[in-house]
Design an enzyme around this catalytic site. Structure first.
Site, PDB file in Angstrom:
ATOM      1  N   ASN A   5       0.875  -1.181   0.000  1.00  0.00           N
ATOM      2  CA  ASN A   5       0.000   0.000   0.000  1.00  0.00           C
ATOM      3  C   ASN A   5       0.905   1.221   0.000  1.00  0.00           C
ATOM      4  O   ASN A   5       1.495   1.566   1.023  1.00  0.00           O
ATOM      5  CB  ASN A   5      -0.899  -0.015   1.250  1.00  0.00           C
ATOM      6  CG  ASN A   5      -1.745   1.246   1.351  1.00  0.00           C
ATOM      7  OD1 ASN A   5      -1.804   2.044   0.407  1.00  0.00           O
ATOM      8  ND2 ASN A   5      -2.390   1.436   2.489  1.00  0.00           N
ATOM      9  N   TRP A   6       0.995   1.849  -1.161  1.00  0.00           N
ATOM     10  CA  TRP A   6       1.929   2.976  -1.296  1.00  0.00           C
ATOM     11  C   TRP A   6       1.384   4.277  -0.719  1.00  0.00           C
ATOM     12  O   TRP A   6       2.108   5.272  -0.668  1.00  0.00           O
ATOM     13  CB  TRP A   6       2.291   3.177  -2.773  1.00  0.00           C
ATOM     14  CG  TRP A   6       3.292   2.183  -3.283  1.00  0.00           C
ATOM     15  CD1 TRP A   6       3.891   1.169  -2.562  1.00  0.00           C
ATOM     16  CD2 TRP A   6       3.841   2.099  -4.607  1.00  0.00           C
ATOM     17  NE1 TRP A   6       4.766   0.469  -3.355  1.00  0.00           N
ATOM     18  CE2 TRP A   6       4.758   1.022  -4.619  1.00  0.00           C
ATOM     19  CE3 TRP A   6       3.656   2.821  -5.772  1.00  0.00           C
ATOM     20  CZ2 TRP A   6       5.474   0.658  -5.764  1.00  0.00           C
ATOM     21  CZ3 TRP A   6       4.367   2.468  -6.910  1.00  0.00           C
ATOM     22  CH2 TRP A   6       5.269   1.394  -6.901  1.00  0.00           C
ATOM     23  N   LYS A   7       0.106   4.282  -0.359  1.00  0.00           N
ATOM     24  CA  LYS A   7      -0.508   5.512   0.174  1.00  0.00           C
ATOM     25  C   LYS A   7      -0.214   6.669  -0.795  1.00  0.00           C
ATOM     26  O   LYS A   7      -0.144   6.448  -1.995  1.00  0.00           O
ATOM     27  CB  LYS A   7      -0.037   5.761   1.609  1.00  0.00           C
ATOM     28  CG  LYS A   7      -0.244   4.511   2.488  1.00  0.00           C
ATOM     29  CD  LYS A   7       0.030   4.714   3.943  1.00  0.00           C
ATOM     30  CE  LYS A   7      -0.195   3.398   4.688  1.00  0.00           C
ATOM     31  NZ  LYS A   7      -0.053   3.498   6.128  1.00  0.00           N
ATOM     32  N   HIS A  90      -9.613   1.546   5.158  1.00  0.00           N
ATOM     33  CA  HIS A  90      -8.313   1.776   5.808  1.00  0.00           C
ATOM     34  C   HIS A  90      -8.487   2.817   6.914  1.00  0.00           C
ATOM     35  O   HIS A  90      -9.239   3.782   6.756  1.00  0.00           O
ATOM     36  CB  HIS A  90      -7.284   2.252   4.771  1.00  0.00           C
ATOM     37  CG  HIS A  90      -5.882   2.184   5.308  1.00  0.00           C
ATOM     38  ND1 HIS A  90      -5.390   3.113   6.190  1.00  0.00           N
ATOM     39  CD2 HIS A  90      -4.902   1.272   5.117  1.00  0.00           C
ATOM     40  CE1 HIS A  90      -4.136   2.781   6.505  1.00  0.00           C
ATOM     41  NE2 HIS A  90      -3.821   1.668   5.865  1.00  0.00           N
ATOM     42  N   GLU A 160      -5.435  -4.500  10.687  1.00  0.00           N
ATOM     43  CA  GLU A 160      -4.401  -3.490  10.919  1.00  0.00           C
ATOM     44  C   GLU A 160      -4.714  -2.729  12.206  1.00  0.00           C
ATOM     45  O   GLU A 160      -5.516  -1.779  12.183  1.00  0.00           O
ATOM     46  CB  GLU A 160      -4.356  -2.491   9.758  1.00  0.00           C
ATOM     47  CG  GLU A 160      -4.045  -3.105   8.411  1.00  0.00           C
ATOM     48  CD  GLU A 160      -3.468  -2.080   7.436  1.00  0.00           C
ATOM     49  OE1 GLU A 160      -2.386  -2.343   6.911  1.00  0.00           O
ATOM     50  OE2 GLU A 160      -4.073  -1.012   7.237  1.00  0.00           O
ATOM     51  N   GLY A 166       2.708   2.362  10.998  1.00  0.00           N
ATOM     52  CA  GLY A 166       3.764   3.372  10.902  1.00  0.00           C
ATOM     53  C   GLY A 166       4.445   3.699  12.224  1.00  0.00           C
ATOM     54  O   GLY A 166       5.189   4.679  12.315  1.00  0.00           O
ATOM     55  N   SER A 204       3.465  -1.957  10.588  1.00  0.00           N
ATOM     56  CA  SER A 204       4.898  -2.033  10.898  1.00  0.00           C
ATOM     57  C   SER A 204       5.534  -3.384  10.557  1.00  0.00           C
ATOM     58  O   SER A 204       6.452  -3.840  11.251  1.00  0.00           O
ATOM     59  CB  SER A 204       5.145  -1.680  12.365  1.00  0.00           C
ATOM     60  OG  SER A 204       4.785  -0.329  12.610  1.00  0.00           O
ATOM     61  N   GLY A 225       2.902  -0.964   4.311  1.00  0.00           N
ATOM     62  CA  GLY A 225       3.020   0.443   3.955  1.00  0.00           C
ATOM     63  C   GLY A 225       4.482   0.817   3.761  1.00  0.00           C
ATOM     64  O   GLY A 225       5.087   0.549   2.715  1.00  0.00           O
ATOM     65  N   GLY A 226       5.080   1.418   4.789  1.00  0.00           N
ATOM     66  CA  GLY A 226       6.430   1.976   4.692  1.00  0.00           C
ATOM     67  C   GLY A 226       7.460   1.038   4.072  1.00  0.00           C
ATOM     68  O   GLY A 226       8.223   1.448   3.182  1.00  0.00           O
TER      69      GLY A 226
HETATM   70  P1  13P Z   1       3.059   0.464   7.739  1.00  0.00           P
HETATM   71  O1  13P Z   1       3.514  -0.843   7.140  1.00  0.00           O
HETATM   72  O2  13P Z   1       3.826   1.655   7.274  1.00  0.00           O
HETATM   73  O3  13P Z   1       2.927   0.365   9.224  1.00  0.00           O
HETATM   74  O4  13P Z   1       1.562   0.718   7.167  1.00  0.00           O
HETATM   75  C1  13P Z   1       0.634  -0.282   7.272  1.00  0.00           C
HETATM   76  C2  13P Z   1      -0.532   0.110   6.472  1.00  0.00           C
HETATM   77  O5  13P Z   1      -1.241   1.052   6.802  1.00  0.00           O
HETATM   78  C3  13P Z   1      -0.808  -0.666   5.262  1.00  0.00           C
HETATM   79  O6  13P Z   1      -2.095  -0.415   4.794  1.00  0.00           O
END
Ligand code: 13P
Length: 247
Positions: A5-7, A90, A160, A166, A204, A225-226
């Site tokens: 998920n690149w946001k 989300h 999540e 994050g 995370s 995400g990250g």
């Molecule tokens: P992180 O992996 O950065 O914690 O983000 C998780 C997320 O929100 C994926 O949708």
């Protein structure tokens, strides 16, 4: 499945390098069971970069309708773009854009109708976690978002915990495994066809903790995400996933 998920990250130049690097790193394994959710503006770039591969490219969100809804992307646009899956619910959409279970249930219905795989994100706050209210919260989210409307064979849930996103903090993998079993039970008992969904963990995940999650039976993959923004780190996590889930 492992989904990136690149946001609201990415640009044309760095996306190109990312895709090339993933293809190089995955040359032996192939790109099965991998999904990418880039921004809408980069969707076609990523789709074209993987045109000859079986990677799934999806949306991070969707609106409930088309027409006079300035700034929106409609379900029929998603179909037209050959979108494979779509995240809904989300916690960032819930918190920043005030989306509630009612609106998410409408998105869910539109995706099912459009034959696009919904990836329903659910999770509790830190206060709810501390108060032992996680399961109660997740059950309400599932029931209100899908409203007994489980006609899709393809429903995936992403668990999540909001406090893990994050933050570098994660719940214990064994506890996540128990929660995933609970989620599967809740969905199954609401399902007309005895569906037990795939449940991904998100929050995370990185290459140091991925194995601890993937060793657990009910953790079917991850929503990342990250750590998905770096193609090498994302590839490392996919390799760990393959070792544990594709034996
Ligand atoms: P992180 O992996 O950065 O914690 O983000 C998780 C997320 O929100 C994926 O949708």
């Amino acid at each position: 499945m492992i989904i990136a998920n690149w946001k609201a990250n990415g640009d044309i130049k760095s996306n190109k390098a990312w895709c090339n690097q993933l293809i190089v790193r995955m040359s032996n394994r192939g790109l099965k069971s991998i999904g990418i959710a880039p921004s809408f503006i980069h969707f076609n770039q990523i789709k074209n970069a993987f045109i000859n591969n079986d990677i799934k490219v999806g949306f991070q969100d969707i609106d409930i309708d088309g027409g006079a809804r300035t700034g929106s992307i409609s379900p029929s646009m998603a179909v037209d773009s050959d979108c494979s899956f779509c995240l809904i619910g989300h916690s960032e959409r819930r918190e920043i854009f005030n989306e509630d279970n009612n609106i998410i249930s409408k998105k869910y219905k539109m995706l099912v109708k459009s034959h696009i795989k919904p990836v329903l994100c659910i999770g509790e706050s830190f206060e709810e976690f501390k108060a032992g209210k996680t399961e109660q919260k997740l059950q309400t989210q599932i029931q209100e978002c899908i409203q007994g409307n489980i006609s899709s064979e393809n429903l995936t849930i992403a668990y999540e915990p909001i406090w893990a996103i994050g933050s570098g903090n994660t719940p214990k993998p064994k506890d996540v495994n128990t929660i995933h079993e609970f989620i599967k039970d809740v969905v199954q008992s609401a399902s007309e066809n005895n569906l037990r969904p795939q449940v991904l963990y998100g929050g995370s995940v990185n290459k140091s903790n991925a194995a601890d999650f993937f060793v657990e039976k009910n953790i079917d993959g991850a929503l990342i995400g990250g750590a998905s923004l770096d193609a090498d780190i994302f590839s490392d996590i996919i390799e760990i996933y393959s070792r544990h889930k594709e034996k």
